[in-house]
Enzyme design. Structure first.
Site, PDB file in Angstrom:
ATOM      1  N   ARG A  52      35.923  44.387  49.353  1.00  0.00           N
ATOM      2  CA  ARG A  52      36.849  43.272  49.165  1.00  0.00           C
ATOM      3  C   ARG A  52      36.986  42.420  50.422  1.00  0.00           C
ATOM      4  NH1 ARG A  52      40.769  42.441  45.622  1.00  0.00           N
ATOM      5  NH2 ARG A  52      40.818  44.636  44.981  1.00  0.00           N
ATOM      6  N   GLU A  88      34.646  48.052  33.398  1.00  0.00           N
ATOM      7  CA  GLU A  88      34.214  46.660  33.569  1.00  0.00           C
ATOM      8  C   GLU A  88      32.727  46.535  33.303  1.00  0.00           C
ATOM      9  OE1 GLU A  88      37.200  44.906  37.086  1.00  0.00           O
ATOM     10  OE2 GLU A  88      35.067  45.209  37.462  1.00  0.00           O
TER      11      GLU A  88
END
Length: 498
Positions: free
Chosen positions: A35, A97
């Site tokens: 991230r 996902e």
């Protein structure tokens, strides 16, 4: 009270869903791994290019079940980028996902780009190596499950995860190894891969029927691509209604993806007359930097533009200028912009382009007969060729329009679904009184030249067609005092339309 809460939650959910439509890119990644590093930089690079990206900002501990909003986002994203990192498979959320992403690839034809971030693609494909420990833990959890139904459900879920990992790893992707250059990979993804998959993203709106446009702009684009490291200023000139703005937009749509910093300043003449030069400068800065800047004067704006852009590679298209001051306020000199920048200017006034020092001038020509008939037919018949019985009338209308796209579009749209009798009547009317929608945009042809220049134009049109400039000047005035006026007439849109 419970009912009110339920209504509010439903409303919030609906509102949230509406914000997730039509993402360009969905980023799937393990937050603790990338991230604040690779994925964060990739997200920034994509948004800087103007792409709409779904990037999960939630740093909170996730539960077992993936949020429904994420499934909506995946479905509506044109591309999914999966950043496989060493702990990607530790997250059931990430794996869910992935299953959804691969499902959308097969059912909806979505693009999927796997990136193997310091992970061997074969480990992802076979769920061994870096991924082995995560699946060993999953198998242990399944074995310890006492409830048979839950155990079978978990086994099925793991089976889906393994299948999705294998399928994703078999796709063509990017492998970033320990000694890999992250910035270089991000540039390749943002500058090459994504534009190939999303050719229409961030494009300017152009007419549906671009007849002859691409053949017109190819030479300009070839010139732009051969400019090397220099800053290029290119001018496009032509009379009103000839399609300069459409050409400029088509060029922008062809090359904009190669630029992080870009701006299309539409109808600068009109914008300046309404809002002034400072507003024009503010618009340019806002377009390129995506931020508002306080500019109090034109001189202050010039200083800010030089300061902000002299080291940046930019694409700026300045559409429809009619005064030198307009260009001097936003793109006065080449050195205002970084190397390999491209500045494109459209105007009716060829002489103005000489004044502002462009590197090359392209004079936009009228459409040829074949192109004109096709464009007219698209607007009159919704087809590339006239309907039966209308061919000769169409040719006469097209001849009247003189290869001018604006005239072809206006008359074609006006005559659609009308009878032959109505066509003949309209043609006779046009011979007496031209269509107002055509005349209004072309009025500039008759403005800006004085009586003497108008007289010169009439003389040149009637008596000196094809004659040498010096000969014309000598005949019109033995002292050559009309020489510069002849030049003005030649450069004016009035002369091009004759």
């Amino acid at each position: 009270m419970d009912t009110a809460m339920t209504t509010h939650e439903a409303s919030s959910s609906s509102s949230f869903k509406s914000k997730l439509w039509n993402y360009d890119v969905f980023l799937s990644f393990r937050g603790v791994d990338t991230r604040n590093g690779f994925t964060g930089h990739l997200h920034a690079a994509l948004t800087d290019r103007g792409y709409k990206v779904y990037f999960d900002e939630d740093d909170l501990e996730r539960g077992e079940e993936i949020k429904e909003e994420l499934f909506w986002a995946i479905e509506e994203a044109k591309i999914s980028i999966i950043v496989f990192s060493k702990s990607y498979a530790d997250s059931s959320w990430c794996l869910d996902e992935l299953v959804k992403i691969m499902e959308c690839r097969y059912k909806l034809g979505r693009h999927v780009l796997p990136i193997f971030y310091h992970v061997d693609p074969s480990h992802v494909r076979k769920q061994n190596g870096d991924l082995a420990q995560a699946f060993q833990k999953l198998e242990e959890v399944i074995r310890e499950e006492k409830d048979d139904e839950l155990r079978r459900a978990k086994q099925e879920r793991v089976k889906q995860w393994r299948k999705a990992l294998t399928e994703a790893a078999n796709l063509s992707g990017q492998h970033l190894q320990d000694n890999g250059h992250e910035a270089k990979l991000i540039r390749e993804i943002v500058g090459k891969i994504i534009p190939e998959w999303l050719p229409s993203a961030n494009k300017l709106k152009v007419p549906k029927h671009l007849v002859g446009i691409y053949s017109r702009i190819q030479g300009i684009i070839n010139h732009l691509s051969s400019g090397g490291s220099n800053v290029l200023k290119v001018g496009i000139c032509g009379m009103g209604g000839l399609g300069k703005t459409t050409v400029a937009k088509a060029i922008y749509n062809q090359i904009h993806h190669m630029f992080k910093f870009k701006s299309f300043l539409a109808d600068v003449s009109n914008t300046t007359s309404k809002h002034g030069l400072v507003y024009l400068q503010q618009t340019l800065v806002s377009d390129i930097l995506k931020e508002k800047s306080q500019i109090s004067s034109v001189d202050g704006g010039v200083c800010l533009i030089k300061q902000k852009f002299h080291h940046r590679r930019v694409l700026v298209i300045i559409d429809n200028i009619d005064e030198v001051e307009q260009l001097n306020a936003i793109a006065g000199n080449h050195d205002w912009f970084g190397l390999e920048s491209i500045i494109i200017i459209t105007t009716r006034d060829k002489h103005l382009l000489h004044q502002v020092g462009v590197d090359k001038i392209y004079r936009l020509r009228e459409m040829n007969d074949e192109e004109a008939l096709e464009l007219f037919s698209w607007h009159a018949f919704r087809n590339s060729w006239p309907n039966e019985g209308y061919l000769e009338l169409s040719r006469k209308i097209v001849s009247y329009c003189g290869g001018l796209p604006l005239a072809l579009e206006v008359l074609g749209s006006f005559l659609t679904k009308r009878s032959i009798v109505e066509w003949e009547s309209q043609l006779e009317k046009l011979k007496r009184t031209p269509e107002g929608k055509i005349i209004q945009p072309l009025r500039i042809r008759f403005e800006g030249i004085d009586d003497t220049e108008n007289a010169i134009f009439l003389d040149m049109s009637c008596f000196f067609i094809g004659c040498d400039d010096d000969y014309v000047a000598k005949i019109l005035d033995g002292r050559n005092s009309h020489t510069i006026r002849i030049s003005i007439v030649q450069d004016s849109p009035l002369h091009w339309s004759s």
